[in-house]
Design an enzyme around this catalytic site. Structure first.
Site, PDB file in Angstrom:
ATOM      1  N   HIS A 144     -85.818  55.306 101.996  1.00 44.36           N
ATOM      2  CA  HIS A 144     -85.404  55.839 102.857  1.00 44.36           C
ATOM      3  C   HIS A 144     -85.791  56.808 103.745  1.00 44.36           C
ATOM      4  CE1 HIS A 144     -82.690  52.503 101.699  1.00 44.36           C
ATOM      5  NE2 HIS A 144     -82.020  52.329 102.847  1.00 44.36           N
ATOM      6  N   SER A 179     -80.309  50.010 107.813  1.00 45.28           N
ATOM      7  CA  SER A 179     -80.345  51.959 107.249  1.00 45.28           C
ATOM      8  C   SER A 179     -80.950  52.968 108.266  1.00 45.28           C
ATOM      9  CB  SER A 179     -80.843  51.776 106.276  1.00 45.28           C
ATOM     10  OG  SER A 179     -82.150  50.768 105.662  1.00 45.28           O
ATOM     11  N   ASP A 205     -84.384  57.392  96.191  1.00 49.01           N
ATOM     12  CA  ASP A 205     -85.685  56.049  96.391  1.00 49.01           C
ATOM     13  C   ASP A 205     -86.425  55.589  97.023  1.00 49.01           C
ATOM     14  OD1 ASP A 205     -84.984  55.878  98.924  1.00 49.01           O
ATOM     15  OD2 ASP A 205     -82.432  55.006  99.552  1.00 49.01           O
TER      16      ASP A 205
END
Length: 219
Positions: free
Chosen positions: A193, A41, A190
């Site tokens: 990220h 990611s 979050d």
């Protein structure tokens, strides 16, 4: 010789010198590098609008610094090193052009899931072995475990990336999230990220290592 003829001869001489000088350099200047960002990611631009992820930001940064390059995003969110290993061959086989450099940026999900470092090491070793077999230079974007996972896990996990890079003669950028991890303003809600500014800082951090690796390819 008249002044007009002398001036014309001088202009011709200057033109020929310029042609030899810049003409000889043109093949190198004309080359466009293909960089493969093979990761999870962090390279896939998780949670970001199109064009704001790692690959497009790195491509823009390289071009602003005079390096003609196309960066292919081969990041898959959630991938462990083992999952990256499983898809590596068909990813490479599906490319239209062989990469001049691969940035391998995996390991974060192994760390977050507490996977055995020995398995992560074996999978990373296999990935670099495949790039080596295909004669594709690699820049390893390493990962570091946070202290809360314990000193034993940290020591085993953190040594994977420099050890494997050294074994295969790959370049190493020690910590992909340097100066970004744990900085609230540089991450999505979050806390894991990076946001646009976080990716921007990651790119500025790794850019010298990417440029150096491409210079080695050019040489």
């Amino acid at each position: 010789m008249s002044l007009r003829v002398a001036y014309g001869a001088r202009r011709l001489f200057v033109y020929l010198v310029a042609l030899v000088t810049f003409g000889a350099a043109s093949p190198a200047l004309a080359k466009e590098f293909h960089v493969l960002a093979f990761g999870d990611s962090l390279t896939a631009g998780y949670g970001l609008p199109r064009g704001q992820g790692f690959a497009p930001q790195l491509e823009d940064a390289l071009r602003r610094n005079g390096v003609r390059a196309h960066v292919t995003d081969a990041g898959v969110s959630g991938n462990t090193v083992g999952q990256g290993r499983a898809r590596l061959k068909w990813t490479l086989d599906g490319l239209k052009k062989k990469p001049d450099l691969a940035i391998v940026a995996l390991g974060g999900n192994d760390m977050l899931r507490g996977l055995p470092p020995a398995q992560t090491r074996a999978d990373m070793d296999a990935i670099l072995a495949e790039f080596k077999r295909r004669e594709i230079p690699v820049l390893v974007a390493g990962m570091l475990a946070p202290p809360n996972l314990g000193p034993r896990f940290g020591a085993e996990f953190n040594s994977i990336f420099p050890d494997v890079a050294r074994k295969y003669g790959a370049a190493l950028y020690p910590f992909f999230l340097a100066n970004v991890a744990g900085v609230r303003a540089l991450n999505l809600p979050d806390g894991v990220h990076p946001n646009f500014q976080g990716i921007k800082r990651m790119v500025s951090g790794i850019l010298p290592s990417v440029t150096q690796a491409l210079n080695a390819v050019e040489a």
